[in-house]
Design a protein around this motif. Structure first.
Motif, PDB file in Angstrom:
ATOM      1  N   GLN A  85      -3.307 -10.656  12.056  1.00  0.00           N
ATOM      2  CA  GLN A  85      -3.145  -8.815  12.300  1.00  0.00           C
ATOM      3  C   GLN A  85      -2.978  -8.766  11.163  1.00  0.00           C
ATOM      4  O   GLN A  85      -2.868  -8.763  10.156  1.00  0.00           O
ATOM      5  CB  GLN A  85      -2.130  -9.191  13.030  1.00  0.00           C
ATOM      6  CG  GLN A  85      -1.010  -9.035  12.976  1.00  0.00           C
ATOM      7  CD  GLN A  85      -0.016  -8.830  14.249  1.00  0.00           C
ATOM      8  OE1 GLN A  85      -0.021  -7.575  14.827  1.00  0.00           O
ATOM      9  NE2 GLN A  85       1.564  -9.361  14.193  1.00  0.00           N
ATOM     10  N   GLY A  89      -3.053   4.815  13.479  1.00  0.00           N
ATOM     11  CA  GLY A  89      -2.990   4.248  15.071  1.00  0.00           C
ATOM     12  C   GLY A  89      -3.925   4.327  15.199  1.00  0.00           C
ATOM     13  O   GLY A  89      -4.846   3.762  16.382  1.00  0.00           O
ATOM     14  N   THR A 105      -4.892  -2.702  15.357  1.00  0.00           N
ATOM     15  CA  THR A 105      -3.346  -1.831  14.850  1.00  0.00           C
ATOM     16  C   THR A 105      -2.489  -2.099  16.259  1.00  0.00           C
ATOM     17  O   THR A 105      -1.746  -1.297  17.266  1.00  0.00           O
ATOM     18  CB  THR A 105      -3.424  -1.123  15.371  1.00  0.00           C
ATOM     19  OG1 THR A 105      -4.301  -0.355  13.350  1.00  0.00           O
ATOM     20  CG2 THR A 105      -1.790  -0.650  14.212  1.00  0.00           C
ATOM     21  N   PRO A 106      -2.482  -3.610  16.716  1.00  0.00           N
ATOM     22  CA  PRO A 106      -1.266  -3.303  17.735  1.00  0.00           C
ATOM     23  C   PRO A 106       0.044  -3.472  17.235  1.00  0.00           C
ATOM     24  O   PRO A 106       0.912  -3.153  18.092  1.00  0.00           O
ATOM     25  CB  PRO A 106      -1.996  -5.175  17.704  1.00  0.00           C
ATOM     26  CG  PRO A 106      -2.066  -6.155  16.535  1.00  0.00           C
ATOM     27  CD  PRO A 106      -3.031  -4.356  16.036  1.00  0.00           C
ATOM     28  N   LEU A 107       0.370  -3.240  15.877  1.00  0.00           N
ATOM     29  CA  LEU A 107       1.445  -2.808  15.746  1.00  0.00           C
ATOM     30  C   LEU A 107       1.279  -2.067  13.844  1.00  0.00           C
ATOM     31  O   LEU A 107       1.022  -2.308  13.672  1.00  0.00           O
ATOM     32  CB  LEU A 107       2.796  -4.291  15.426  1.00  0.00           C
ATOM     33  CG  LEU A 107       3.619  -4.077  14.948  1.00  0.00           C
ATOM     34  CD1 LEU A 107       4.951  -3.744  16.165  1.00  0.00           C
ATOM     35  CD2 LEU A 107       4.435  -5.796  13.840  1.00  0.00           C
ATOM     36  N   ARG A 108       2.768  -1.249  14.405  1.00  0.00           N
ATOM     37  CA  ARG A 108       3.023   0.052  13.313  1.00  0.00           C
ATOM     38  C   ARG A 108       4.517  -0.661  12.976  1.00  0.00           C
ATOM     39  O   ARG A 108       4.842  -0.582  13.738  1.00  0.00           O
ATOM     40  CB  ARG A 108       2.761   0.922  13.589  1.00  0.00           C
ATOM     41  CG  ARG A 108       1.211   1.915  13.914  1.00  0.00           C
ATOM     42  CD  ARG A 108       0.919   3.160  14.648  1.00  0.00           C
ATOM     43  NE  ARG A 108       1.711   3.587  15.462  1.00  0.00           N
ATOM     44  CZ  ARG A 108       2.276   4.442  16.193  1.00  0.00           C
ATOM     45  NH1 ARG A 108       1.606   5.554  15.220  1.00  0.00           N
ATOM     46  NH2 ARG A 108       2.388   4.535  17.366  1.00  0.00           N
ATOM     47  N   GLN A 112      12.448  -1.129  18.119  1.00  0.00           N
ATOM     48  CA  GLN A 112      10.861  -1.306  18.889  1.00  0.00           C
ATOM     49  C   GLN A 112      10.367   0.433  20.402  1.00  0.00           C
ATOM     50  O   GLN A 112      11.568   0.085  21.510  1.00  0.00           O
ATOM     51  CB  GLN A 112      11.556  -2.454  19.766  1.00  0.00           C
ATOM     52  CG  GLN A 112       8.982  -2.716  19.654  1.00  0.00           C
ATOM     53  CD  GLN A 112       8.442  -3.463  19.128  1.00  0.00           C
ATOM     54  OE1 GLN A 112       8.951  -4.479  18.398  1.00  0.00           O
ATOM     55  NE2 GLN A 112       7.316  -3.206  18.886  1.00  0.00           N
ATOM     56  N   ASN A 168       7.501   0.459  22.132  1.00  0.00           N
ATOM     57  CA  ASN A 168       5.968   0.530  22.274  1.00  0.00           C
ATOM     58  C   ASN A 168       5.319  -0.214  21.236  1.00  0.00           C
ATOM     59  O   ASN A 168       6.108  -1.654  20.214  1.00  0.00           O
ATOM     60  CB  ASN A 168       5.516   1.788  22.899  1.00  0.00           C
ATOM     61  CG  ASN A 168       5.504   2.163  23.693  1.00  0.00           C
ATOM     62  OD1 ASN A 168       5.870   1.647  25.425  1.00  0.00           O
ATOM     63  ND2 ASN A 168       6.134   3.899  24.189  1.00  0.00           N
ATOM     64  N   ASP A 169       4.702  -0.403  20.982  1.00  0.00           N
ATOM     65  CA  ASP A 169       3.800  -0.704  19.137  1.00  0.00           C
ATOM     66  C   ASP A 169       4.404  -0.241  18.289  1.00  0.00           C
ATOM     67  O   ASP A 169       3.822  -0.578  16.694  1.00  0.00           O
ATOM     68  CB  ASP A 169       2.365  -0.164  19.059  1.00  0.00           C
ATOM     69  CG  ASP A 169       2.045   1.385  19.020  1.00  0.00           C
ATOM     70  OD1 ASP A 169       2.685   1.979  19.055  1.00  0.00           O
ATOM     71  OD2 ASP A 169       1.219   1.473  18.501  1.00  0.00           O
ATOM     72  N   ARG A 175       7.354  -9.958  17.195  1.00  0.00           N
ATOM     73  CA  ARG A 175       6.568  -9.206  17.716  1.00  0.00           C
ATOM     74  C   ARG A 175       5.275  -9.429  18.499  1.00  0.00           C
ATOM     75  O   ARG A 175       4.482 -10.276  18.196  1.00  0.00           O
ATOM     76  CB  ARG A 175       6.047  -7.545  17.324  1.00  0.00           C
ATOM     77  CG  ARG A 175       5.288  -6.875  17.901  1.00  0.00           C
ATOM     78  CD  ARG A 175       5.909  -5.988  18.884  1.00  0.00           C
ATOM     79  NE  ARG A 175       5.620  -4.576  19.478  1.00  0.00           N
ATOM     80  CZ  ARG A 175       4.370  -4.993  19.787  1.00  0.00           C
ATOM     81  NH1 ARG A 175       3.588  -6.554  20.917  1.00  0.00           N
ATOM     82  NH2 ARG A 175       3.859  -3.881  20.575  1.00  0.00           N
TER      83      ARG A 175
END
Length: 446
Positions: free
Chosen positions: A383, A404, A411-414, A424, A426-427, A446
């Motif tokens: 990713q 995002g 973009t599963p994570l920012r 944390q 959400n994303d 994550r």
């Protein structure tokens, strides 16, 4: 002084596929000390030879032992006889320092790999990257193991500053946990110290011995002077002015809102063709980190590089502070270092700490209309993760939100790196600046 690279060196020694080692890194980041310390801890004896040229036209006295033969057994026998060092297979660490000044020694590493693997050979060079980029044809491809060495990380600084308990806590904290306010306050205070002192070993040592920022400033000034002499000695007359101008322009670039490197900030009317070689020299020497723009977040990141757009960061935040002439009195003023240079110090710090955590080089991302910029994007496994750096507690991240929305599937994570606590939403993962050393691990959880 604890250096994490000692663990990597132990793994190199234990490997059944061990090859001669090349330890790269800028001058004075601790390469020689680390190799000698590793040798003292892990071998019966150490045989150390410096191959640094006496001057531009005079090679080291040890260079001829590599120029007269390529036979590794003959080289070892000759070095042993001339130096009095007993060099034995497996139990002696043979250190060849400043190997970039002896191309024949670089060439001999192939023979050590193929014909004498029983000898443990570790090499280092402050301008090794410059030499390798210049003499690619003579390099023993596939016959050496590379390691890169950086200034002390914040975690290493904590241990040197007598705060090993904080370093241990940071190492064990997880993304699902919060940071107690008392611990957060102590880590933020230590991080301010790190921004002042930096991670150059001599500066850290002076701080740990004296707690005197004035003495640290003198160490940093001497280091900057030594780099200037390197520009003259190794860059040559034609390159000296260009190297100095690019190097001294770093604080100016990082003080701008848009930190993209602009040649006109180096010299009015300057063009890329005039300074490209100087930038590559500084990057190869490990003195600057070149972060190029990525046009899209797809793997591999290199397939979307825009080489014409890039940012340059100093190798160390302490050196950057000294170059910017930010006075030592700023050390006692709350958030002074975090607010200076429009976040340039915080961004430089994150660039410094990300360098050793991810296999692929770090990039940054921009969008022209509407104008948005994400400070860094990293490749973490399969990713691509965008990282926004905020120098304080004002964490509005419109560019990160836009990114995002533009690339939702990719973009599963920012990640937002700021002075807020670890949390944390959400994303969105907020990583405190004092935990940036652990970015890869926290992303991986994550």
């Amino acid at each position: 002084m604890h250096r994490d690279i000692l663990n990597d060196l132990e793994e190199w020694k234990a490997s059944s596929h061990r090859k001669p080692l090349m330890l790269k890194g800028a001058r004075q980041v601790g390469k020689t000390w680390s190799l000698k310390e590793f040798g003292a801890r892990s071998y019966q004896n150490v045989a150390y030879f410096s191959l640094e040229r006496i001057d531009r036209d005079t090679p080291s006295e040890w260079a001829e032992f590599f120029q007269t033969t390529r036979d590794p057994h003959r080289i070892v026998a000759n070095l042993s006889l001339a130096s009095g060092f007993v060099i034995r297979p497996k139990t002696t660490l043979l250190i060849l320092d400043e190997i970039q000044d002896c191309p024949a020694a670089i060439g001999a590493l192939k023979a050590f790999c193929e014909d004498a693997p029983e000898y443990h050979v570790a090499t280092a060079g402050s301008l090794l990257g410059v030499a390798l980029s210049r003499d690619k044809g003579s390099f023993p491809v596939g016959k050496v193991t590379f390691m890169d060495m950086q200034p002390l990380t914040f975690s290493e600084f904590l241990r040197a500053d007598g705060a090993s308990n904080l370093a241990d806590w940071c190492q064990d904290v997880h993304a699902s946990e919060g940071v107690p306010s008392m611990i957060s306050a102590r880590l933020a205070e230590e991080l301010q110290r790190y921004f002042v002192v930096g991670g150059m070993p001599e500066a850290v040592k002076r701080w740990s011995e004296t707690s005197d920022v004035g003495q640290v400033d003198r160490v940093l000034a001497d280091l900057l002077d030594s780099y200037d002499r390197d520009f003259a000695k190794h860059g040559g007359v034609a390159m000296y002015a260009k190297l100095s101008r690019v190097w001294r322009s770093l604080p100016t670039h990082l003080a701008r809102e848009n930190k993209k490197f602009v040649y006109g900030q180096v010299r009015e009317g300057a063009r890329a063709r005039e300074y490209e070689d100087a930038i590559e020299w500084l990057a190869s020497a490990g003195l600057v980190r070149k972060v190029v723009r990525s046009k899209a977040p797809s793997i591999p990141l290199s397939s979307n590089d825009d080489e014409a757009a890039f940012k340059l960061y100093c190798l160390d935040v302490g050196l950057l502070r000294a170059m910017a002439h930010l006075p030592a009195t700023a050390f006692g003023r709350t958030d002074e270092l975090f607010s200076q240079f429009k976040g340039g110090f915080a961004e430089s710090y994150v660039a410094q700490t990300l360098a050793g955590q991810f296999a692929a080089p770090v990039r940054y991302w921009t969008n022209a209309k509407p104008r948005h910029e994400v400070d860094f994007i990293v490749q973490a496994g399969e990713q691509v993760v965008p990282i926004e750096v905020k120098s304080g507690e004002n964490v509005r991240a419109s560019s990160l939100r836009y990114y995002g929305r533009k690339y939702p599937e990719a973009t599963p994570l920012r990640v937002r790196c700021s002075l807020l606590g670890l949390r944390q939403d959400n994303d969105m993962l907020n990583v405190p600046l004092y935990l940036a050393d652990h970015m890869a691990r926290l992303i991986g959880e994550r």
